[in-house]
Motif scaffolding. Structure first.
Motif, PDB file in Angstrom:
ATOM      1  N   ASP A 142       0.850  -1.192   0.000  1.00 26.88           N
ATOM      2  CA  ASP A 142       0.000   0.000   0.000  1.00 26.88           C
ATOM      3  C   ASP A 142       0.890   1.248   0.000  1.00 26.88           C
ATOM      4  O   ASP A 142       1.704   1.435   0.894  1.00 26.88           O
ATOM      5  N   ALA A 160       0.119   4.165   0.658  1.00 25.62           N
ATOM      6  CA  ALA A 160      -0.138   5.007   1.838  1.00 25.62           C
ATOM      7  C   ALA A 160       0.800   4.635   2.988  1.00 25.62           C
ATOM      8  O   ALA A 160       1.176   5.488   3.777  1.00 25.62           O
ATOM      9  N   MET A 161       1.189   3.342   3.053  1.00 25.63           N
ATOM     10  CA  MET A 161       2.127   2.927   4.108  1.00 25.63           C
ATOM     11  C   MET A 161       3.472   3.616   3.909  1.00 25.63           C
ATOM     12  O   MET A 161       4.116   4.049   4.866  1.00 25.63           O
ATOM     13  N   ALA A 212       3.050   7.205   4.739  1.00 23.52           N
ATOM     14  CA  ALA A 212       2.984   7.396   6.193  1.00 23.52           C
ATOM     15  C   ALA A 212       4.391   7.385   6.804  1.00 23.52           C
ATOM     16  O   ALA A 212       4.675   8.140   7.733  1.00 23.52           O
ATOM     17  N   ASP A 219       5.959  10.623   6.035  1.00 24.77           N
ATOM     18  CA  ASP A 219       5.322  11.624   6.884  1.00 24.77           C
ATOM     19  C   ASP A 219       5.912  11.600   8.296  1.00 24.77           C
ATOM     20  O   ASP A 219       6.003  12.624   8.959  1.00 24.77           O
ATOM     21  N   ALA A 220       6.313  10.382   8.728  1.00 18.36           N
ATOM     22  CA  ALA A 220       6.893  10.246  10.078  1.00 18.36           C
ATOM     23  C   ALA A 220       8.365  10.681  10.108  1.00 18.36           C
ATOM     24  O   ALA A 220       8.983  10.684  11.162  1.00 18.36           O
ATOM     25  N   GLY A 221       8.919  10.993   8.944  1.00 20.10           N
ATOM     26  CA  GLY A 221      10.286  11.516   8.924  1.00 20.10           C
ATOM     27  C   GLY A 221      11.315  10.636   8.237  1.00 20.10           C
ATOM     28  O   GLY A 221      12.515  10.912   8.304  1.00 20.10           O
ATOM     29  N   ALA A 222      10.857   9.541   7.587  1.00 17.87           N
ATOM     30  CA  ALA A 222      11.819   8.643   6.937  1.00 17.87           C
ATOM     31  C   ALA A 222      12.115   9.105   5.513  1.00 17.87           C
ATOM     32  O   ALA A 222      11.187   9.449   4.780  1.00 17.87           O
ATOM     33  N   GLY A 228       1.572  16.197  10.148  1.00 21.12           N
ATOM     34  CA  GLY A 228       1.310  14.790  10.468  1.00 21.12           C
ATOM     35  C   GLY A 228       0.032  14.397   9.761  1.00 21.12           C
ATOM     36  O   GLY A 228      -0.953  15.132   9.806  1.00 21.12           O
ATOM     37  N   MET A 229       0.081  13.246   9.071  1.00 19.04           N
ATOM     38  CA  MET A 229      -1.081  12.891   8.253  1.00 19.04           C
ATOM     39  C   MET A 229      -1.713  11.581   8.725  1.00 19.04           C
ATOM     40  O   MET A 229      -1.015  10.630   9.079  1.00 19.04           O
ATOM     41  N   ALA A 246      -3.133   2.940   6.962  1.00 23.82           N
ATOM     42  CA  ALA A 246      -1.718   2.850   6.568  1.00 23.82           C
ATOM     43  C   ALA A 246      -0.812   2.490   7.742  1.00 23.82           C
ATOM     44  O   ALA A 246       0.308   2.993   7.849  1.00 23.82           O
ATOM     45  N   LEU A 247      -1.305   1.614   8.603  1.00 22.49           N
ATOM     46  CA  LEU A 247      -0.441   1.139   9.699  1.00 22.49           C
ATOM     47  C   LEU A 247       0.483   0.067   9.147  1.00 22.49           C
ATOM     48  O   LEU A 247       0.101  -0.675   8.245  1.00 22.49           O
ATOM     49  N   PHE A 271       7.905   4.748  15.631  1.00 21.26           N
ATOM     50  CA  PHE A 271       8.758   4.800  14.435  1.00 21.26           C
ATOM     51  C   PHE A 271       9.347   6.198  14.189  1.00 21.26           C
ATOM     52  O   PHE A 271      10.559   6.362  14.044  1.00 21.26           O
ATOM     53  N   GLY A 272       8.499   7.187  14.158  1.00 19.81           N
ATOM     54  CA  GLY A 272       8.956   8.559  13.885  1.00 19.81           C
ATOM     55  C   GLY A 272       9.865   9.091  14.980  1.00 19.81           C
ATOM     56  O   GLY A 272      10.809   9.839  14.714  1.00 19.81           O
ATOM     57  N   ARG A 300      -0.226   7.923  16.038  1.00 18.85           N
ATOM     58  CA  ARG A 300       1.064   7.940  15.331  1.00 18.85           C
ATOM     59  C   ARG A 300       1.343   9.324  14.744  1.00 18.85           C
ATOM     60  O   ARG A 300       2.485   9.782  14.730  1.00 18.85           O
ATOM     61  N   LEU A 320       4.250  12.914  17.084  1.00 20.08           N
ATOM     62  CA  LEU A 320       5.377  13.705  16.559  1.00 20.08           C
ATOM     63  C   LEU A 320       5.146  15.206  16.725  1.00 20.08           C
ATOM     64  O   LEU A 320       5.950  16.019  16.278  1.00 20.08           O
TER      65      LEU A 320
END
Lengths: 286, 354
Positions: free
Chosen positions: A177, A179-180, A183, A186-189, B78-79, B85-86, B98-99, B146, B150
């Protein structure tokens, strides 16, 4: 309320239970035919490996024994070929993964000129008669001094794994996906971290299936190994052919066949537990 | 605590404009809903704010800083995604952590923050579970945790409750509203559900064809739509075609006075603005009644065959085919897409059959 419920329950008429699950005769029939075609030959070979005397028309051997096992296993070239086959298969599979997985990711996720043509070109090695292709490559390898060398066989077997190691992982990455991945960004990766931490683990079961199929395919590969590797490089399948060509004793072939099954059987069992058949199907887009 | 500004942004895909010259200001701590039909460009705007799409024109500013060309991993946003999307290969806690790990935060701090985030979304004991062991609603809460852990300046939500059943959706949006108010986080929320937008938003932005139709508070958007599209898109609306002549409409039932030039118009009347009463002399007849528990929706067939809907109290008893008289307490007058007038109850007269 409880009393009413109780009363209702105790006076409820007996409801007949109908068996809704019916026997799937077609399924059973297909399973039976497949079993006959796939399992019976394997059983026959396995029996031959332990048979010392087996004459027609007897259904079972007249004499069981391990004489041919002793004969085979006491030969140093059998052990040499076995370890060489394992070493070759591991090298080819690792190299193939190293080359193909980033390429598969690129095919699945990036849009670049000539993408479709290049993607289809991986079919090319399987679109022509294999032996003709091998002879042509052997001509080039002769000039390069790669004939009868370990790396010559590695290269020729690498060609055989390309399609599987590209097509299945491409499907695996496409199934992740998006979106994964978004995401994770979005978390900074960054893009590399997204690949390592999200795309690869998500696609891993299917990719593992592709790796395993490559390993097994390489382990059994005969034509390339024989044409490029002979006479110095003798893998297990090549050795088996030599055995059978030199003296037509069924038991030698059967013993070597059983020996050839062992690594792939354990690998398949291991993968079956780890991955599950769904991932195999997913890899082929089913 | 942050402000978001979109300045004349535009985006095309394969030569087709999907966003056209759009500007918007989202105030500090405000929750703004982007509402529109499929293909209106609402998700594209959200993805541009998140950094997943780059505008072809214009700029995006967060707290005055231009972030238009900054990649998503470096944006203070943050979205929350529609599909949750987990990452299914990680536990709930690992998803949230994770972040924080990427920011090289000390392990103890990560654990504390993850626990805090799980507490915030009511999943305090769920850290060790795999995400596939959770229900859809719980998964979406993890996705919210999630994003929030952040501490982004802007929270972006892309139809986060679309895949959930209605009860859960209503429950979760109330929870989200509480969390958003408690944290005071500036939020941009994409939805195609008008009820969701009306229930959640401080302001609603209605989009159509890549352009903003109207920006207003939910109350204003519902009661005073500025365009015909908004009038028809938000809630239910009856449109009745007629002509204006000398400042009066020539509709046989709804003759209203409005300072409007002569010409064809549409009268827009909300179902709840129509009062229905049995009238043996009336030419309009009840076609069907539907009992929704809280109200009864009456489908009325006018003399010319036009149908309109009226919302009546649950005690209303009307039979199919019964002649009824109609009164409207509020009528808006549209010509083309433009609204020409709002006619208040004092301007309307009792409407009877003619």
């Amino acid at each position: 309320m409880t009393a009413i419920d109780h009363a209702t329950t105790s006076h409820a008429p007996h409801v007949p239970v109908h068996k809704t699950k019916q026997t799937d005769w077609l399924g059973l029939g297909i399973t039976g035919v497949l079993g006959l075609v796939v399992v019976v030959p394997l059983i026959v070979v396995a029996i031959w490996a332990f048979a010392e005397v087996w004459r027609y028309p007897s259904l079972l051997p007249q004499k069981f024994g391990l004489r041919f096992w002793n004969d085979t296993l006491s030969r140093p070239d059998v052990w040499g070929a076995m370890f060489l086959s394992i070493r070759l298969s591991l090298t080819v599979t690792m190299l193939s993964a190293l080359i193909c997985l980033p390429a598969a990711y690129a095919f699945a996720r990036l849009d670049f000129p000539g993408r479709n043509v290049l993607f289809l070109s991986f079919l090319a090695s399987h679109a022509f008669p294999k032996f003709g292709l091998l002879v042509a490559i052997a001509g080039i390898f002769l000039n390069l001094g790669l004939i009868s060398t370990f790396w010559g066989v590695v290269l020729i077997q690498l060609v055989g794994t390309l399609m599987m190691m590209i097509w299945i992982p491409v499907a695996a990455f496409q199934n992740v996906d998006r979106a994964m991945e978004d995401a994770a960004r979005d978390a900074g990766a960054g893009p590399l971290r997204v690949f390592w931490s999200v795309s690869l683990p998500q696609a891993a079961p299917t990719i593992f299936a592709a790796v395993l199929l490559s390993f097994v395919g390489t382990f059994y590969e005969t034509e390339g190994a024989w044409l490029i590797g002979a006479p110095e490089i003798r893998t297990m399948p090549v050795l088996m052919i030599t055995f059978i060509n030199n003296q037509i004793v069924v038991q030698y072939g059967a013993v070597l066949s059983v020996l050839l099954w062992v690594p792939s059987f354990f690998a398949l069992m291991f993968t079956r537990r780890l991955v599950g058949s769904a991932s195999f199907a997913k890899g082929f887009g089913v | 605590m942050a402000q978001l500004t979109l300045k004349n942004i535009g985006k095309s895909f394969d030569g087709t404009d999907v966003i056209r010259d759009t500007s918007l200001d989202v105030k500090d701590g405000e929750l703004v809903c982007l509402l529109g039909p499929s293909g209106s460009g609402k998700s594209t705007i959200l993805r541009m704010v998140g950094g997943f799409e780059t505008p072809d024109r214009g700029s995006i500013l967060i707290d005055g800083q231009d972030v238009t060309r900054i990649p998503p991993e470096k944006r203070p946003t943050g979205m929350v995604f529609q599909s949750h999307a987990l990452w299914s290969h990680m536990s709930v806690a690992e998803n949230i952590a994770f972040g924080l790990k990427l920011r090289r935060m000390p392990r103890r701090d990560i654990q504390a923050k993850v626990a805090e985030a799980l507490e915030l979304v009511g999943l305090a004991d769920y850290g060790k579970r795999r995400v596939w062991q959770l229900s859809g609603g719980q998964q979406q809460r993890v996705a919210i945790a999630r994003a929030l852990v952040l501490e982004p300046k802007i929270l972006l939500l892309d139809e986060p409750f679309a895949s959930l059943d209605q009860h859960l959706r209503e429950h979760l949006r109330e929870e989200l509203r509480d969390i958003q108010r408690r944290l005071g986080i500036t939020t941009l929320f994409v939805t195609h559900g008008q009820d969701e937008a009306l229930a959640l938003a401080d302001r609603i932005v209605v989009l159509q064809g890549g352009e903003i139709e109207q920006v207003a508070s939910p109350d204003h958007m519902y009661r005073a739509p500025e365009t015909r599209f908004v009038a028809g898109f938000i809630g239910s609306m009856n449109f009745l075609a007629c002509d204006m002549r000398g400042g009066r409409s020539d509709h046989p039932l709804f003759q209203i006075s409005a300072p409007v030039n002569d010409g064809p118009v549409e009268l827009a009347i909300r179902p709840e603005a129509i009062t229905v009463a049995p009238d043996a002399n009336a030419s309009s007849r009840v076609h069907r009644t539907t009992d929704y528990g809280t109200h009864i929706l009456v489908d009325i067939e006018l003399e010319d065959g036009t149908r309109l809907k009226a919302m009546c109290p649950p005690s209303t008893r009307l039979a199919t085919g019964e002649p009824v008289g109609l009164k409207a307490s509020h009528v808006a007058v549209f010509r083309g897409t433009e609204k020409l007038a709002d006619v208040t109850p004092s301007d309307t007269r009792e409407i009877e059959h003619v």
